[in-house]
Design an enzyme around this catalytic site. Structure first.
Site, PDB file in Angstrom:
ATOM      1  N   GLY A   1      33.546  30.842 -20.320  1.00  0.00           N
ATOM      2  CA  GLY A   1      32.284  31.096 -19.623  1.00  0.00           C
ATOM      3  C   GLY A   1      32.438  30.880 -18.134  1.00  0.00           C
ATOM      4  N   ASN A   2      31.439  31.324 -17.388  1.00  0.00           N
ATOM      5  CA  ASN A   2      31.477  31.243 -15.930  1.00  0.00           C
ATOM      6  C   ASN A   2      31.472  29.782 -15.479  1.00  0.00           C
ATOM      7  OD1 ASN A   2      31.457  32.100 -13.294  1.00  0.00           O
ATOM      8  ND2 ASN A   2      29.730  33.528 -13.561  1.00  0.00           N
TER       9      ASN A   2
ATOM     10  N   SER B   1      28.686  27.161 -16.702  1.00  0.00           N
ATOM     11  CA  SER B   1      28.006  27.726 -17.899  1.00  0.00           C
ATOM     12  C   SER B   1      27.777  26.687 -18.989  1.00  0.00           C
ATOM     13  CB  SER B   1      28.845  28.880 -18.462  1.00  0.00           C
ATOM     14  OG  SER B   1      30.155  28.417 -18.789  1.00  0.00           O
TER      15      SER B   1
ATOM     16  N   GLU C   1      38.907  24.192 -23.586  1.00  0.00           N
ATOM     17  CA  GLU C   1      38.025  24.689 -22.527  1.00  0.00           C
ATOM     18  C   GLU C   1      38.832  25.646 -21.652  1.00  0.00           C
ATOM     19  OE1 GLU C   1      36.309  21.604 -20.149  1.00  0.00           O
ATOM     20  OE2 GLU C   1      35.042  22.994 -19.013  1.00  0.00           O
ATOM     21  N   ARG C   2      38.469  26.966 -21.743  1.00  0.00           N
ATOM     22  CA  ARG C   2      39.179  28.049 -21.052  1.00  0.00           C
ATOM     23  C   ARG C   2      40.590  28.181 -21.617  1.00  0.00           C
ATOM     24  NH1 ARG C   2      36.529  27.350 -15.717  1.00  0.00           N
ATOM     25  NH2 ARG C   2      34.680  28.696 -15.753  1.00  0.00           N
TER      26      ARG C   2
ATOM     27  N   GLU D   1      32.976  22.908  -4.838  1.00  0.00           N
ATOM     28  CA  GLU D   1      32.318  24.181  -5.229  1.00  0.00           C
ATOM     29  C   GLU D   1      31.069  24.496  -4.435  1.00  0.00           C
ATOM     30  OE1 GLU D   1      33.563  23.820  -9.959  1.00  0.00           O
ATOM     31  OE2 GLU D   1      31.580  23.246  -9.284  1.00  0.00           O
TER      32      GLU D   1
END
Ligand SMILES: Cc1cc2cn([C@H]3C[C@H](O)[C@@H](CO)O3)c(=O)nc2[nH]1
Length: 223
Positions: free
Chosen positions: A15-16, A19, A91-92, A159
């Site tokens: 997900g982005n 997310s 995760e990813r 970020e």
């Protein structure tokens, strides 16, 4: 327990940025038969004292190659990590590294074609020579405006300058990869979760995927 020689049922949580992947993974900490591998952001923030994540966001053209090279190494490490349990949630993955983040950096001119070619050759080699396949992908689908607001609230320092357009581009690449299957083969079936929901409502969504994950995992483990 997972008999040593059997590969665990591997779920990729994609997900982005913002997310809710980490929150989603934490929901599964309650199951002792599942190993959770969260994104090694702390490794990217401190490699022998260098904060590659910060360097990348501060000067993408100069540091994107270095950052994505190290991200890929840490992802391969996670894919290959032996797992004592029958189910593994990551995760990813090396796939979102290539099809979302690296692709985006090429299209935005952040990565030079030659840098992209090197990363793509590594990706192809890894895919051909290492067992990094996945059995299921859980896609936390969000709207770019929702994650943009969450990132601001989460306030991860590196970020704070991520523009909405960057999130829109990443969103479209996740959609192309996992929903439209436009430009890349997808390594596994995809379960889509509406991750725009706020935390209170989203637990029901998780429970829906929980059954799908655990049922598929039982099928695989019992095979
Ligand atoms: C696989 C992969 C994960 C990943 C995360 N990131 C960034 C997005 C977030 O700001 C932070 C943590 O996910 O790292 C990236 O630039 N490239 C990536 N590639």
């Amino acid at each position: 327990m997972n008999s040593e020689n059997r590969k665990p049922f591997t779920v990729l949580v994609e997900g982005n940025i913002g997310s809710g992947k980490t929150t989603f993974l934490e929901h599964f900490r309650q199951f002792e038969d599942i190993t959770l591998l969260t994104e090694p952001v702390e490794q990217w923030r401190n490699l022998r004292g260098w904060n590659l994540l910060d360097l990348m966001y501060k000067d993408p053209a100069k540091w994107a190659m270095t950052f994505q090279s190290y991200v890929s190494l840490t992802m391969v490490d996670m894919h290959l990590r032996p797992t004592p349990t029958p189910v593994k949630l990551m995760e990813r993955s090396i796939f979102s590294a290539r099809y979302c983040f690296v692709e985006n950096m090429l299209r935005n001119g952040i990565l030079h074609e030659a840098e992209f070619a090197v990363l793509d050759e590594w990706f192809r080699f890894i895919q051909q020579h290492m067992s990094i396949d996945a059995d299921l992908i859980v896609y936390l689908k969000t709207s770019p405006s929702v994650v943009h607001e969450r990132i601001r609230k989460r306030a991860r320092s590196e970020e704070q300058c991520v523009p909405l357009k960057y999130l829109e581009d990443l969103h479209q690449l996740h959609e192309d990869w996992l929903v439209n299957r436009a430009f890349a083969e997808c390594p596994a079936p995809v379960v889509i979760i509406d991750a725009d929901l706020d935390l209170s409502q989203i637990t029901d969504e998780y429970k829906k995927s929980e059954h799908q994950i655990l049922r598929k995992a039982v099928d695989v483990v019992m095979r």
